[in-house]
Motif scaffolding. Structure first.
Motif, short mmCIF file in Angstrom:
data_model
loop_
_atom_site.label_atom_id
_atom_site.label_comp_id
_atom_site.label_asym_id
_atom_site.label_seq_id
_atom_site.Cartn_x
_atom_site.Cartn_y
_atom_site.Cartn_z
N ALA A 6 0.79 -1.33 -0.06
CA ALA A 6 0.00 -0.05 0.07
C ALA A 6 0.80 1.28 0.07
CB ALA A 6 -0.99 0.07 1.33
N LEU A 7 1.92 1.25 0.53
CA LEU A 7 2.86 2.28 0.68
C LEU A 7 3.43 2.76 -0.42
CD1 LEU A 7 4.56 1.84 4.32
CD2 LEU A 7 3.16 3.76 3.53
N ALA A 8 3.86 1.57 -1.17
CA ALA A 8 4.48 1.75 -2.59
C ALA A 8 3.47 2.06 -3.65
CB ALA A 8 5.05 0.34 -2.94
N GLU A 9 2.30 1.78 -3.50
CA GLU A 9 1.25 2.02 -4.49
C GLU A 9 0.74 3.50 -4.34
OE1 GLU A 9 -2.03 -0.98 -3.82
OE2 GLU A 9 -0.69 -2.44 -4.62
N ALA A 10 0.76 3.89 -3.20
CA ALA A 10 0.68 5.29 -2.70
C ALA A 10 1.75 6.33 -2.75
CB ALA A 10 0.07 5.45 -1.32
N ASP A 11 3.03 5.52 -3.37
CA ASP A 11 4.04 6.47 -3.43
C ASP A 11 4.44 7.11 -2.34
OD1 ASP A 11 6.10 7.48 -5.17
OD2 ASP A 11 5.12 9.23 -5.87
N CYS A 12 4.53 6.35 -1.27
CA CYS A 12 4.83 6.91 0.00
C CYS A 12 6.09 6.19 0.56
CB CYS A 12 3.71 6.79 1.04
SG CYS A 12 2.49 8.14 0.95
N LEU A 13 6.89 5.76 -0.28
CA LEU A 13 8.09 5.19 0.35
C LEU A 13 8.88 6.37 1.02
CD1 LEU A 13 8.99 2.58 -2.56
CD2 LEU A 13 7.66 2.22 -0.52
N PRO A 14 9.70 5.76 2.12
CA PRO A 14 10.17 6.71 3.11
C PRO A 14 11.72 6.96 2.90
CG PRO A 14 9.76 4.91 3.99
CD PRO A 14 9.35 4.65 2.74
N ASP A 15 12.32 8.02 3.05
CA ASP A 15 13.75 8.31 3.13
C ASP A 15 14.48 7.71 4.29
OD1 ASP A 15 13.47 9.82 0.74
OD2 ASP A 15 12.95 11.51 1.91
N LEU A 16 13.79 7.44 5.43
CA LEU A 16 13.95 7.09 6.79
C LEU A 16 12.87 6.46 7.42
CD1 LEU A 16 16.60 7.03 8.82
CD2 LEU A 16 15.58 9.21 9.76
N VAL A 17 13.24 5.49 8.43
CA VAL A 17 12.23 4.85 9.24
C VAL A 17 12.76 4.98 10.50
CG1 VAL A 17 11.03 2.79 9.65
CG2 VAL A 17 11.77 3.45 7.20
#
Length: 181
Positions: free
Chosen positions: A48-59
């Motif tokens: 879901a994060l990938a599909e929403a283009d919400c991949l983070p720079d840091l976690v």
């Protein structure tokens, strides 16, 4: 109405509540693993994060086993996962503790993923969101279940400027994986 945090790039704080955990007898709360449903939902959260283009720079991730397992299963859905910091302060954290950890993040990070626990995460989202698209704020007020993702967007020169009411809650996603036989 959103109070602007100031000029600066668009930043996103992506909040992910850990997936459904198990309650094995005799296991301390911090050490509880994911339940079978959680092991299905965590990869769905990553997708879901990938599909929403919400991949983070840091976690920033809680050190609790269920949060770490959520991170491992979610990030396995991406080509190259970003750096992760397992922070013991995020376990059972309240809003000031969560916000303190977020404000320590380098200004170079534009999208930050925070993985932790309720009630702190739900309260953080409600505290930071000055407004929302659609009914996202109402959805969070009703329930922020396991594997829920909230995306908060705001403009600021650095994470230190993130303050109550300065973000727009752009979406709430509840990731659920399919049960296989």
């Amino acid at each position: 109405m959103i109070a602007r945090a100031g000029a600066g790039p668009l930043r996103r704080l992506v909040v992910l509540r850990h997936a459904k955990s198990a309650w094995p007898d005799g296991v301390p709360d911090h050490e509880r693993p994911l339940a079978p449903r959680g092991r299905r939902d965590a990869p769905a959260a990553g997708r879901a994060l990938a599909e929403a283009d919400c991949l983070p720079d840091l976690v920033l991730c809680s050190t609790a086993v269920r949060a770490r397992e959520t991170w491992e299963l979610a990030s396995a859905q991406w080509g190259t996962p970003p750096p992760v910091r397992h922070d013991p302060r995020l376990y059972a954290a309240d809003v000031p503790e969560l916000l303190g950890a977020v404000r320590e993040v380098s200004s170079e990070v534009e999208t930050l993923l925070l993985i932790g626990h309720n009630p702190g995460l739900e309260e953080l989202v409600l505290e930071l969101a000055g407004d929302s698209l659609d009914d996202a704020l109402d959805d969070v007020r009703v329930k922020f279940p396991t594997s829920a993702i909230a995306v908060l967007a705001w403009h600021g020169t650095g994470w230190q400027a993130l303050a109550p009411g300065t973000a727009l809650l752009t979406s709430v996603i509840v990731a659920r994986g399919r049960k296989t036989r």
